[in-house]
Design a protein around this motif. Sequence first.
Motif, PDB file in Angstrom:
ATOM      1  N   UNK A   1       0.847  -1.196   0.000  1.00  0.00           N
ATOM      2  CA  UNK A   1       0.000   0.000   0.000  1.00  0.00           C
ATOM      3  C   UNK A   1       0.882   1.244   0.000  1.00  0.00           C
ATOM      4  N   UNK A   2       0.879   1.947  -1.111  1.00  0.00           N
ATOM      5  CA  UNK A   2       1.785   3.095  -1.268  1.00  0.00           C
ATOM      6  C   UNK A   2       1.399   4.275  -0.380  1.00  0.00           C
TER       7      UNK A   2
ATOM      8  N   UNK B   1      -3.401   9.887  -3.824  1.00  0.00           N
ATOM      9  CA  UNK B   1      -2.768   8.816  -3.042  1.00  0.00           C
ATOM     10  C   UNK B   1      -3.274   7.495  -3.603  1.00  0.00           C
ATOM     11  N   UNK B   2      -2.354   6.642  -4.016  1.00  0.00           N
ATOM     12  CA  UNK B   2      -2.841   5.388  -4.610  1.00  0.00           C
ATOM     13  C   UNK B   2      -2.231   4.205  -3.873  1.00  0.00           C
ATOM     14  N   UNK B   3      -2.808   3.081  -4.042  1.00  0.00           N
ATOM     15  CA  UNK B   3      -2.495   1.942  -3.170  1.00  0.00           C
ATOM     16  C   UNK B   3      -1.459   1.026  -3.825  1.00  0.00           C
ATOM     17  N   UNK B   4      -1.861  -0.080  -4.442  1.00  0.00           N
ATOM     18  CA  UNK B   4      -0.863  -1.001  -5.008  1.00  0.00           C
ATOM     19  C   UNK B   4      -0.430  -0.501  -6.396  1.00  0.00           C
ATOM     20  N   UNK B   5       0.123   0.693  -6.393  1.00  0.00           N
ATOM     21  CA  UNK B   5       0.539   1.316  -7.656  1.00  0.00           C
ATOM     22  C   UNK B   5       1.796   0.672  -8.220  1.00  0.00           C
ATOM     23  N   UNK B   6       2.372  -0.273  -7.486  1.00  0.00           N
ATOM     24  CA  UNK B   6       3.589  -0.936  -7.944  1.00  0.00           C
ATOM     25  C   UNK B   6       3.433  -1.638  -9.285  1.00  0.00           C
ATOM     26  N   UNK B   7       2.219  -2.081  -9.594  1.00  0.00           N
ATOM     27  CA  UNK B   7       2.020  -2.701 -10.915  1.00  0.00           C
ATOM     28  C   UNK B   7       2.325  -1.696 -12.028  1.00  0.00           C
ATOM     29  N   UNK B   8       1.934  -0.436 -11.783  1.00  0.00           N
ATOM     30  CA  UNK B   8       2.210   0.617 -12.772  1.00  0.00           C
ATOM     31  C   UNK B   8       3.662   1.071 -12.701  1.00  0.00           C
ATOM     32  N   UNK B   9       4.198   1.128 -11.479  1.00  0.00           N
ATOM     33  CA  UNK B   9       5.608   1.517 -11.314  1.00  0.00           C
ATOM     34  C   UNK B   9       6.524   0.518 -12.021  1.00  0.00           C
ATOM     35  N   UNK B  10       6.138  -0.752 -12.013  1.00  0.00           N
ATOM     36  CA  UNK B  10       6.957  -1.774 -12.675  1.00  0.00           C
ATOM     37  C   UNK B  10       7.065  -1.493 -14.172  1.00  0.00           C
ATOM     38  N   UNK B  11       5.987  -0.979 -14.746  1.00  0.00           N
ATOM     39  CA  UNK B  11       6.035  -0.595 -16.168  1.00  0.00           C
ATOM     40  C   UNK B  11       7.029   0.546 -16.355  1.00  0.00           C
TER      41      UNK B  11
ATOM     42  N   UNK C   1       6.435  17.471   1.201  1.00  0.00           N
ATOM     43  CA  UNK C   1       5.360  18.466   1.060  1.00  0.00           C
ATOM     44  C   UNK C   1       4.437  18.092  -0.115  1.00  0.00           C
ATOM     45  N   UNK C   2       5.059  17.666  -1.212  1.00  0.00           N
ATOM     46  CA  UNK C   2       4.293  17.315  -2.419  1.00  0.00           C
ATOM     47  C   UNK C   2       3.389  16.104  -2.170  1.00  0.00           C
ATOM     48  N   UNK C   3       3.839  15.210  -1.316  1.00  0.00           N
ATOM     49  CA  UNK C   3       3.045  14.006  -1.057  1.00  0.00           C
ATOM     50  C   UNK C   3       1.713  14.366  -0.392  1.00  0.00           C
ATOM     51  N   UNK C   4       1.732  15.375   0.472  1.00  0.00           N
ATOM     52  CA  UNK C   4       0.490  15.840   1.092  1.00  0.00           C
ATOM     53  C   UNK C   4      -0.421  16.482   0.034  1.00  0.00           C
ATOM     54  N   UNK C   5       0.181  17.224  -0.887  1.00  0.00           N
ATOM     55  CA  UNK C   5      -0.627  17.868  -1.941  1.00  0.00           C
ATOM     56  C   UNK C   5      -1.215  16.799  -2.867  1.00  0.00           C
ATOM     57  N   UNK C   6      -0.400  15.786  -3.188  1.00  0.00           N
ATOM     58  CA  UNK C   6      -0.947  14.683  -4.007  1.00  0.00           C
ATOM     59  C   UNK C   6      -2.158  14.068  -3.298  1.00  0.00           C
TER      60      UNK C   6
END
Length: 348
Positions: free
Chosen positions: A36-37, A238-248, A227-232
């Motif tokens: 969970x990201x 805020x996304x969860x199992x984004x690792x599938x996309x990060x792997x791409x 700071x940017x993470x709070x704005x995101x």
Amino acid sequence: MSSETASLPVIDLRSDTVTRPTPAMLAAMFAASVGDDVYDEDPTVRRLEEMTAARFGLEAGLFCPSGTMTNQIAIKAHTEPLSEVICEQTAHVYLWEVGGIAFHSGASVALLPGNRGRLTAAQVEAAIRPENVHYPTTRLVCLENTHNRGGGTCYSLEDLAAISSVAKRYGIARHLDGARIFNALVATGQRSEDYGQLFDSISVCLSKGLGTPVGSVLLGSADFIRKCKRIRKVMGGGWRQAGYLAAAGIYALENNVSRLADDHRRAARLADVLRQQPYVAEVLAPETNLVIFRLHDSHPAADFLTTLERQGIRASSFGPQWIRFVTHLDVDDAMLARIEAALGMVGE
Ligand SMILES: *Cc1c(COP(=O)(O)O)cnc(C)c1O
């Protein structure tokens, strides 16, 4: 599409965002370890963020769904209401992000006319507001490399360094919209590591020409990225199992960067072919993978696009007489030959 072209694949020159992941990229995505990201527990997202930051000589990264989001988060983090952003008048952050600077940041914008999108240090310096109760406070200069509307143009390192040092001298933050930064690096031979000295933040798209289905990474110092993470999060990013996309994204960084030179070669070839057509009035010399050209007044862009569409070729209009072709991972040499043949038949 006519019957003889109906069985051929559609050639989509509208954008380098239209690519589909290859089987190898999909395999890398399926094999990703995820977590969970939002809890900082996705190892693949973390790896993508770290490797991208290291590549550009910056401390930290933040993986986001789009380049619009990375740009707008950065602008919000660098500014506040009553402040001002300096950018080129056709910059993506101003023209194609839905007025997001006003919406998210409540900041003013100083628009400068560029040379095919590129600004000079003298222009930037002249646009910095002096201390005066009537003026917004200049906080940020935002550059775009390559420049989209300028036709994929690249900055020289010298020009970037000159703008960067002006901004530093005045205490103004420097953001790079690097949606197509890898095209600029491949075309100029510049080193990505040198960019961390030139900018406080960089937005890098993985979905433009690099072939991922989605994703951009915002880079900066560790404090800035916190700071940017709070704005995101407040933008709903805020996304969860984004690792599938990060792997791409990791796959793309490891496999799809140097091949951008093929896209540039094909764009240069298309420009040559276009220059020979009697219905083409002007072609902006391509530096990377974008070819922008103007049709003679007797050939409205809409009609030209319809003619190409009948041959199974899609492109975008950039005004009543202007067209943009974009080469990318899913345009090969066989398609290039089909495009050349179709262009030769337009006038007939
Ligand atoms: C495409 C693009 C972006 C971001 O686009 P998204 O579709 O939001 O990912 C930002 N800047 C430039 C110059 C672009 O071309």
